[in-house]
Design a protein around this motif. Structure first.
Motif, PDB file in Angstrom:
ATOM      1  N   LEU A   1      62.372  58.081  77.032  1.00  0.00           N
ATOM      2  CA  LEU A   1      62.031  56.731  77.470  1.00  0.00           C
ATOM      3  C   LEU A   1      62.464  55.591  76.391  1.00  0.00           C
ATOM      4  O   LEU A   1      62.382  55.982  75.309  1.00  0.00           O
TER       5      LEU A   1
ATOM      6  N   ASP B   1      60.823  51.922  79.897  1.00  0.00           N
ATOM      7  CA  ASP B   1      59.979  52.905  80.563  1.00  0.00           C
ATOM      8  C   ASP B   1      58.697  53.444  80.147  1.00  0.00           C
ATOM      9  O   ASP B   1      57.812  53.595  81.019  1.00  0.00           O
ATOM     10  N   TYR B   2      58.089  52.645  78.706  1.00  0.00           N
ATOM     11  CA  TYR B   2      56.919  52.956  78.467  1.00  0.00           C
ATOM     12  C   TYR B   2      56.053  51.966  79.136  1.00  0.00           C
ATOM     13  O   TYR B   2      54.804  52.297  79.454  1.00  0.00           O
TER      14      TYR B   2
ATOM     15  N   ILE C   1      50.203  63.548  86.848  1.00  0.00           N
ATOM     16  CA  ILE C   1      51.029  62.973  85.531  1.00  0.00           C
ATOM     17  C   ILE C   1      52.340  63.717  86.012  1.00  0.00           C
ATOM     18  O   ILE C   1      53.322  62.758  85.914  1.00  0.00           O
TER      19      ILE C   1
ATOM     20  N   GLU D   1      59.162  59.138  89.201  1.00  0.00           N
ATOM     21  CA  GLU D   1      59.236  57.758  89.017  1.00  0.00           C
ATOM     22  C   GLU D   1      60.496  58.017  87.805  1.00  0.00           C
ATOM     23  O   GLU D   1      61.232  56.941  87.766  1.00  0.00           O
ATOM     24  N   PHE D   2      60.328  58.922  86.742  1.00  0.00           N
ATOM     25  CA  PHE D   2      61.368  58.844  85.967  1.00  0.00           C
ATOM     26  C   PHE D   2      62.590  60.175  86.062  1.00  0.00           C
ATOM     27  O   PHE D   2      63.450  60.188  85.088  1.00  0.00           O
TER      28      PHE D   2
ATOM     29  N   ASP E   1      56.558  51.160  82.170  1.00  0.00           N
ATOM     30  CA  ASP E   1      56.506  51.519  83.441  1.00  0.00           C
ATOM     31  C   ASP E   1      55.381  52.593  83.361  1.00  0.00           C
ATOM     32  O   ASP E   1      54.409  52.787  84.371  1.00  0.00           O
ATOM     33  N   LEU E   2      55.282  53.359  82.602  1.00  0.00           N
ATOM     34  CA  LEU E   2      54.446  54.481  82.206  1.00  0.00           C
ATOM     35  C   LEU E   2      53.042  53.912  82.102  1.00  0.00           C
ATOM     36  O   LEU E   2      52.006  54.554  82.958  1.00  0.00           O
TER      37      LEU E   2
ATOM     38  N   LEU F   1      55.928  61.718  86.606  1.00  0.00           N
ATOM     39  CA  LEU F   1      57.007  61.869  85.820  1.00  0.00           C
ATOM     40  C   LEU F   1      58.378  62.211  86.466  1.00  0.00           C
ATOM     41  O   LEU F   1      59.516  61.722  86.320  1.00  0.00           O
TER      42      LEU F   1
END
Length: 83
Positions: A37, A41-42, A10, A17-18, A44-45, A14
């Motif tokens: 986010l 973004d959520y 995770i 990707e973010f 994508d998560l 993060l």
């Protein structure tokens, strides 16, 4: 998969990707404030978690996710429920 591996995976995505600074990721840090986010973004998560762990998070799951520790716990619970 061990809890440590789940946490590491995770945290890695993060950061990758973010584009989150790994220094802001700590178990008790507020996830929403740390990541900043938006709704896309959520989405994508959710997709990234599903592709990495084979579990799908839903809107109701995020109601109880406030810290990174909360996210780790939800992913771990769902992962072990299907494993």
């Amino acid at each position: 998969m061990t809890r440590e591996k789940i946490i590491q995976t995770i945290n890695d995505f993060l950061v990758d990707e973010f584009e989150v600074d790994s220094a802001v990721i700590s178990p008790d840090a507020n996830m929403k404030e740390s990541l900043d986010l938006d709704s896309l973004d959520y989405v994508d998560l959710v997709v990234i978690i599903q592709s990495n762990f084979g579990v799908k998070l839903e809107g109701k799951d995020f109601e109880n996710i406030h810290t990174f520790e909360d996210l780790y716990n939800v992913v771990e619970e769902k992962f072990h429920a299907i494993a």
